[in-house]
Design a protein around this motif. Sequence first.
Motif, PDB file in Angstrom:
ATOM      1  N   ARG A   1       0.845  -1.214   0.000  1.00 30.56           N
ATOM      2  CA  ARG A   1       0.000   0.000   0.000  1.00 30.56           C
ATOM      3  C   ARG A   1       0.869   1.248   0.000  1.00 30.56           C
ATOM      4  O   ARG A   1       2.001   1.226   0.478  1.00 30.56           O
ATOM      5  N   ALA A   2       0.347   2.314  -0.556  1.00 27.84           N
ATOM      6  CA  ALA A   2       1.047   3.599  -0.531  1.00 27.84           C
ATOM      7  C   ALA A   2       1.067   4.119   0.901  1.00 27.84           C
ATOM      8  O   ALA A   2       0.176   3.813   1.694  1.00 27.84           O
ATOM      9  N   ALA A   3       2.094   4.898   1.217  1.00 26.56           N
ATOM     10  CA  ALA A   3       2.205   5.421   2.581  1.00 26.56           C
ATOM     11  C   ALA A   3       2.870   6.788   2.551  1.00 26.56           C
ATOM     12  O   ALA A   3       3.641   7.106   1.647  1.00 26.56           O
ATOM     13  N   SER A   4       2.546   7.592   3.542  1.00 28.02           N
ATOM     14  CA  SER A   4       3.173   8.903   3.683  1.00 28.02           C
ATOM     15  C   SER A   4       3.475   9.135   5.151  1.00 28.02           C
ATOM     16  O   SER A   4       2.903   8.500   6.034  1.00 28.02           O
TER      17      SER A   4
ATOM     18  N   LEU B   1       5.447   7.523  -0.439  1.00 26.33           N
ATOM     19  CA  LEU B   1       6.013   6.444  -1.244  1.00 26.33           C
ATOM     20  C   LEU B   1       4.922   5.499  -1.729  1.00 26.33           C
ATOM     21  O   LEU B   1       4.016   5.138  -0.977  1.00 26.33           O
ATOM     22  N   GLU B   2       5.049   5.083  -2.977  1.00 27.56           N
ATOM     23  CA  GLU B   2       4.190   4.058  -3.541  1.00 27.56           C
ATOM     24  C   GLU B   2       4.617   2.704  -2.965  1.00 27.56           C
ATOM     25  O   GLU B   2       5.709   2.580  -2.403  1.00 27.56           O
TER      26      GLU B   2
ATOM     27  N   HIS C   1       6.267  -0.819  -2.467  1.00 26.69           N
ATOM     28  CA  HIS C   1       7.523  -1.440  -2.905  1.00 26.69           C
ATOM     29  C   HIS C   1       8.464  -0.437  -3.574  1.00 26.69           C
ATOM     30  O   HIS C   1       9.013  -0.707  -4.637  1.00 26.69           O
ATOM     31  N   SER C   2       8.633   0.706  -2.954  1.00 28.73           N
ATOM     32  CA  SER C   2       9.528   1.718  -3.521  1.00 28.73           C
ATOM     33  C   SER C   2      10.461   2.263  -2.448  1.00 28.73           C
ATOM     34  O   SER C   2      10.260   2.048  -1.259  1.00 28.73           O
ATOM     35  N   THR C   3      11.478   2.981  -2.907  1.00 27.32           N
ATOM     36  CA  THR C   3      12.502   3.548  -2.033  1.00 27.32           C
ATOM     37  C   THR C   3      12.839   4.947  -2.517  1.00 27.32           C
ATOM     38  O   THR C   3      12.824   5.207  -3.726  1.00 27.32           O
ATOM     39  N   THR C   4      13.140   5.834  -1.587  1.00 23.63           N
ATOM     40  CA  THR C   4      13.581   7.176  -1.934  1.00 23.63           C
ATOM     41  C   THR C   4      14.706   7.588  -0.994  1.00 23.63           C
ATOM     42  O   THR C   4      14.845   7.051   0.099  1.00 23.63           O
ATOM     43  N   THR C   5      15.489   8.551  -1.454  1.00 23.63           N
ATOM     44  CA  THR C   5      16.557   9.109  -0.631  1.00 23.63           C
ATOM     45  C   THR C   5      16.268  10.584  -0.406  1.00 23.63           C
ATOM     46  O   THR C   5      15.986  11.315  -1.354  1.00 23.63           O
ATOM     47  N   VAL C   6      16.349  11.007   0.846  1.00 24.91           N
ATOM     48  CA  VAL C   6      16.079  12.391   1.227  1.00 24.91           C
ATOM     49  C   VAL C   6      17.377  12.998   1.755  1.00 24.91           C
ATOM     50  O   VAL C   6      17.996  12.443   2.658  1.00 24.91           O
ATOM     51  N   ARG C   7      17.762  14.121   1.168  1.00 20.87           N
ATOM     52  CA  ARG C   7      18.942  14.867   1.654  1.00 20.87           C
ATOM     53  C   ARG C   7      18.458  16.074   2.443  1.00 20.87           C
ATOM     54  O   ARG C   7      17.683  16.869   1.938  1.00 20.87           O
TER      55      ARG C   7
END
Length: 115
Positions: A59-62, A84-85, A87-93
């Motif tokens: 499931r999408a999550a915030s 994030l959608e 099964h996804s990954t992001t990088t935050v600076r």
Amino acid sequence: MNRRTLLRTTAAAGVALSLSGCLRRGDDEDALVVSDEEAGESEDGTFVVTVTISNPTDRAASGTLYVNSQLDDEALTRVREVSLEPHSTTTVRVEFDVQFRNMSSINWDTDLVED
């Protein structure tokens, strides 16, 4: 209790327990996970924290990422919203307006709170 009744009760309980995991929606699980974090000096010479956030669920999550720091004697917090959608990954600076080379003590931590 006779043997047939015991077997029937045991079988019914086994089916109920095995299905209980399949029928869950997973909404009570944390979807957002901090999978990596590091701090250092940015290209501009400022203090930067890089956080990798993953969503391994279906499931999408915030949520809200809090980067709390104690740079010398100054407490600073930076806040970033993350979505994030599945099964996804992001990088935050997250950069701070403090020159890295001028700091004598650095303490920091992150806190990720789902919406």
